[in-house]
Write an enzyme that holds these catalytic residues in place. Structure first.
Site, PDB file in Angstrom:
ATOM      1  N   GLY A 148      38.001  55.364  43.595  1.00  0.00           N
ATOM      2  CA  GLY A 148      36.742  54.971  42.991  1.00  0.00           C
ATOM      3  C   GLY A 148      36.289  56.019  41.995  1.00  0.00           C
ATOM      4  N   CYS A 149      35.515  55.616  41.005  1.00  0.00           N
ATOM      5  CA  CYS A 149      35.129  56.540  39.930  1.00  0.00           C
ATOM      6  C   CYS A 149      34.263  57.680  40.454  1.00  0.00           C
ATOM      7  CB  CYS A 149      34.430  55.795  38.798  1.00  0.00           C
ATOM      8  SG  CYS A 149      32.970  54.858  39.299  1.00  0.00           S
ATOM      9  N   TYR A 150      33.345  57.383  41.381  1.00  0.00           N
ATOM     10  CA  TYR A 150      32.553  58.454  41.968  1.00  0.00           C
ATOM     11  C   TYR A 150      33.446  59.404  42.764  1.00  0.00           C
ATOM     12  CZ  TYR A 150      28.110  55.900  41.202  1.00  0.00           C
ATOM     13  OH  TYR A 150      27.014  55.265  40.664  1.00  0.00           O
TER      14      TYR A 150
END
Length: 359
Positions: A148-150
Site C-alpha cells: 500500500g502507498c502509505y
C-alpha cells in the site's frame, strides 16, 4: 533477458492504471502495452494527459486470452486480484498485483477485509514488493504483491530504526496525509472540489486497513508484532503522501542519540539506494525559530519514484520524528511496481523511472 517485453495493465482506467501506462511508455525494454478496462472506451478521453500515445483499451477478457504477455499489472479493487491472478499465473505470465489481495497472510487478510481468500495457494508463492527490502527474493519471483502507498512510505521511513532495534514496538503512532488521487477516481459529494478546497478529510479512524499491513510487515522485520496507531487523511492537493511516524526510543538509547547520529544511521542504510533520499541538511538554528528545509516536502517528490526521508529527535521525551514523503501514484503504486518489474526481469532497476519533480 528479453530485448522487449509485452505488458498488460489489467484495470487501466483509474489513476494508478494511467500512471502505469505513462511510465511504461518511456521504458526502453517494453514493447507492446495492453491496457484493459471492463468496458472499451476511448483511451485518450479517459487519460487526456496521454492523448496521442497510441494506446487503446482492450476488454479484460481479451487481455486474459492473450498468449504473448510477459508481465501483467493488476490494478483492481480488493477481492478482484485473487480471482484474476491465477488465470495469468497458470499461463506463465508474471504478475504484479497493486491491489491488496496478496499483501497479507490468509488469516490477516480475512480479518482485515472480511472476506475469504480464494487463492491461498498463490499466497505462498508471493513476494512482498518493497524493492529495497526484498530485492533478492524479487529477482526470482513470479508473483509480487505491491505494498500500500502509505505502508511503503512508512516502512522505508522506519526500517533503519527497526533493524537497529532502537524503538519501542508496543505502540507506534503514524499520521499521514494523502493527496486526493488517493480517494479514488470515482466522484463523490465529499470529494468534490467545493468540499476539498482549503480542507483536510480524515477517514477510517476506527482502524485503517493499512494498520494490519503495517503490523504484519513490521513484525516480519523486527520479530515482534507492534500496535500501530495509524491515522489517515486526504489533503487539498492531488498527489503525494506526507507521513510522520513518532516512535518512542528504548531507554538505553535515549541519551546517546542526536539528530545527527540518526541521520548518519539512515544515510548509511540507504547510501546505495537510488530512489531513497535522506535529507541531511544541517539544522543551523534552534529554539522556537521555524526551519522548514531540513524536512522533506511533498512538492519535491511529485511525479517521481523517490521517497524522501528526514528526521528529528525530541530528546526530552525520547521520541524520534521520522518524516517520509512519496508520490502515492508513483512511488506508492505504479513506480514501485515497475521498479519491481525491472528487478524481476533483469533490467536496470531505474529504467523508466529516472524522473525529477518540477519546481
Amino acid at each position: 533477458m528479453a530485448e522487449k517485453i509485452n505488458v498488460g495493465v489489467y484495470g487501466a482506467r483509474g489513476y494508478v492504471g494511467g500512471e502505469l501506462c505513462r511510465l511504461l511508455l518511456n521504458h526502453k525494454h517494453v514493447g507492446k502495452i495492453f491496457p484493459s478496462s471492463g468496458e472499451v472506451e476511448d483511451f485518450n478521453r479517459v487519460h487526456p494527459n496521454l492523448n496521442g500515445c497510441g494506446l487503446e483499451f482492450v476488454r479484460h477478457s481479451d487481455l486474459e486470452d492473450k498468449v504473448d504477455l510477459d508481465v501483467v499489472f493488476l490494478s483492481v479493487p480488493s477481492g478482484e486480484s485473487m480471482k484474476v491472478a491465477p488465470k495469468f499465473w497458470n499461463k506463465g505470465v508474471s504478475v504484479i498485483d497493486l491491489g491488496s489481495d496478496f499483501r497479507l497472510n490468509k488469516e490477516t487478510y480475512e480479518n482485515v477485509y472480511g472476506k475469504e481468500h480464494t487463492a491461498p495457494e498463490l499466497l505462498e508463492k508471493t513476494v512482498y514488493g518493497v524493492t529495497e527490502l526484498n530485492r533478492e527474493r524479487i529477482r526470482n519471483a513470479r508473483l509480487i504483491a505491491n505494498p500500500g502507498c502509505y505502508v511503503i512510505t512508512g516502512l522505508l521511513g522506519l526500517y533503519p530504526l527497526l533493524k537497529e532495534g532502537m524503538i519501542e514496538l508496543r505502540h507506534i503512532p503514524i499520521n499521514a496525509i494523502n493527496g486526493m488521487t488517493g480517494a479514488d477516481s470515482k466522484p463523490s459529494r465529499d470529494t468534490m472540489q467545493t468540499r476539498v478546497s482549503k480542507n483536510i478529510l480524515s477517514y477510517n479512524m476506527e482502524g485503517h486497513r493499512h494498520s494490519g499491513e503495517f503490523e504484519e510487515k513490521i513484525a516480519e522485520i523486527s520479530g515482534y508484532k507492534p500496535t500501530v496507531n495509524f491515522n489517515a487523511a486526504h489533503g487539498d492537493f492531488t498527489t503525494g503522501i506526507h507521513l510522520v511516524a513518532s516512535p518512542l526510543v528504548k531507554l538505553e538509547y535515549r541519551d546517546r542519540l542526536t539528530r545527527e547520529s540518526l541521520l548518519a544511521i539512515y544515510a548509511k542504510y540507504y547510501e546505495d539506494e537510488e530512489f531513497i533520499r535522506v535529507i541531511t541538511r544541517e539544522k543551523k538554528s534552534a529554539g522556537i525559530e521555524k526551519v522548514y528545509d531540513v524536512y522533506p516536502q511533498v512538492r519535491n517528490i511529485r511525479g517521481t519514484n523517490y521517497c524522501d526521508i528526514g528526521l528529528d529527535y525530541d530528546r526530552e521525551r525520547g521520541i524520534v520524528k521520522v518524516i517520509a514523503v512519496a508520490d502515492n501514484l508513483v512511488r506508492g503504486s505504479a513506480g514501485s511496481a515497475i521498479q519491481n518489474m525491472n528487478v524481476m526481469m533483469g533490467f536496470n532497476e531505474g529504467e523508466g523511472l529516472r524522473l525529477y519533480s518540477s519546481p
